[in-house]
Enzyme design. Sequence first.
Site, mmCIF file in Angstrom:
data_model
loop_
_atom_site.group_PDB
_atom_site.id
_atom_site.type_symbol
_atom_site.label_atom_id
_atom_site.label_comp_id
_atom_site.label_asym_id
_atom_site.label_seq_id
_atom_site.Cartn_x
_atom_site.Cartn_y
_atom_site.Cartn_z
ATOM 1 N N ASP A 56 0.816 -1.226 0.000
ATOM 2 C CA ASP A 56 0.000 0.000 0.000
ATOM 3 C C ASP A 56 0.844 1.268 0.000
ATOM 4 O O ASP A 56 0.442 2.296 0.538
ATOM 5 C CB ASP A 56 -0.965 0.030 1.200
ATOM 6 N N HIS B 18 -4.535 -2.194 -5.865
ATOM 7 C CA HIS B 18 -3.915 -0.904 -6.140
ATOM 8 C C HIS B 18 -5.045 0.068 -6.425
ATOM 9 O O HIS B 18 -5.953 -0.258 -7.169
ATOM 10 C CB HIS B 18 -3.036 -0.959 -7.378
#
Length: 424
Positions: free
Chosen positions: A12, A40
Amino acid sequence: MVRAIVGANWGDEGKGKITDMLAKESDIIVRFQGGSNAGHTIINNYGKFALHLLPSGVFYDHTTSIIGNGVALNIPYLINEIHSIVERGVPKPHILVSDRAQILMPYHVLFDTYEEARLAGKSFGSTKSGIAPFYSDKYAKIGIQVSELFDEEGLKEKIERICEIKNVLLEHLYHKPLLDPAELLETCHQYRDMVEPYVCDVSSYLYDQIKAGKTILLEGQLGSLKDPDHGIYPMVTSSSTLAAYGAIGAGIAPYEIKDIITVVKAYSSAVGAGAFVSEIFGEEADELRRRGGDGGEFGATTGRPRRMGWFDAVATRYGCRIQGATEVAFTVLDVLGYLKEIPVCTGYEIDGNVTKDFPTTAKLEKAKPVLTTLPGWNCDIRGIKKYEELPENCRNYIEFVEKEIGVRISMVSNGPGRDDIIMR
Ligand code: GDP
């Protein structure tokens, strides 16, 4: 030219945004590991997207998106993801799937779920996408390669063998319904028809494209600290998250990877279990979580609230080294604009000794953060395009981090959009 875009932390970090941005000037984007277990988030002129399996370069019509052999390929998931972006106006992407990629089967998801339930409180915090059972089977040599879908006799035999093993566990360990070989064979037929248009000898294709001078991006999922060898084992993922694995998971020569852009986030966040030395809690964590990323730090796949912490220079320096970082993209810096002071973890205290070296897991569990506090810049830096125009305290923060991690910060991301980037 091959460039890898990988994470230095727990995932992340904003790799998706950097990939989407660099894809503009690239020809091919390859996913080389992992599966649909992490996401994503990408914001561009088509809207906001959470991609899980497709590479973050699918939004341009000049790019080819590749699912490499190292990926855990969930075929219906891939097909749905393609449909879901085309439905929203994205040009139909050009996609290739390696004939050597292995297939994530519905029973991998079941086994993941059953095992999490069996472990109860002692679980690894799996996303239950079937990733661990998938990679276990791959290395136990009972996985199914895409190419095997096209060999009916071999496939039948393999499915029989898989059921023999799986059904013992289902009956005696999990007490769940057994697998039916005929049904699995039918599933494989459906998968074969779905994937057929995309199947390609990817490593041979990439060999030719490299020779032709094309620009190729290898997009990593998760980050260094989730690598099964070099991460916080066993609280890791089941495939290597390192740029070096990009060569294997895409099927190219390791020396072709010229540039390893390692994405580093301006603060820390993590999902799942495991030691997290610079973690913060309570109101302090809630505020950072609320303001973090784009619309809060919640898992793109699971929606789980992420664990939050201050920037961890010890973990990040290690994370960059193990990636072989040639440059760093420093992301989500704008989020820290609300803080008067910003703590940074610059050392770990373990059994009374302070170290800057990232330890193995048992020692990591004992580490306490040594914090250095830097002055904040206390304003919004979104929209700034030039490095010199950043507030002095903000530049000091960047340069402090750069010195701690020992890798040049070549890009600073100050917002989630494609153009929110400062090149240095
Ligand atoms: P990945 O798995 O590394 O691709 O990262 P994710 O996409 O899961 O998480 C990154 C989050 O941060 C996403 O919500 C992005 O839209 C957001 N993001 C990326 N770069 C920036 C940035 O510079 N500023 C802000 N505010 N958000 C960013």
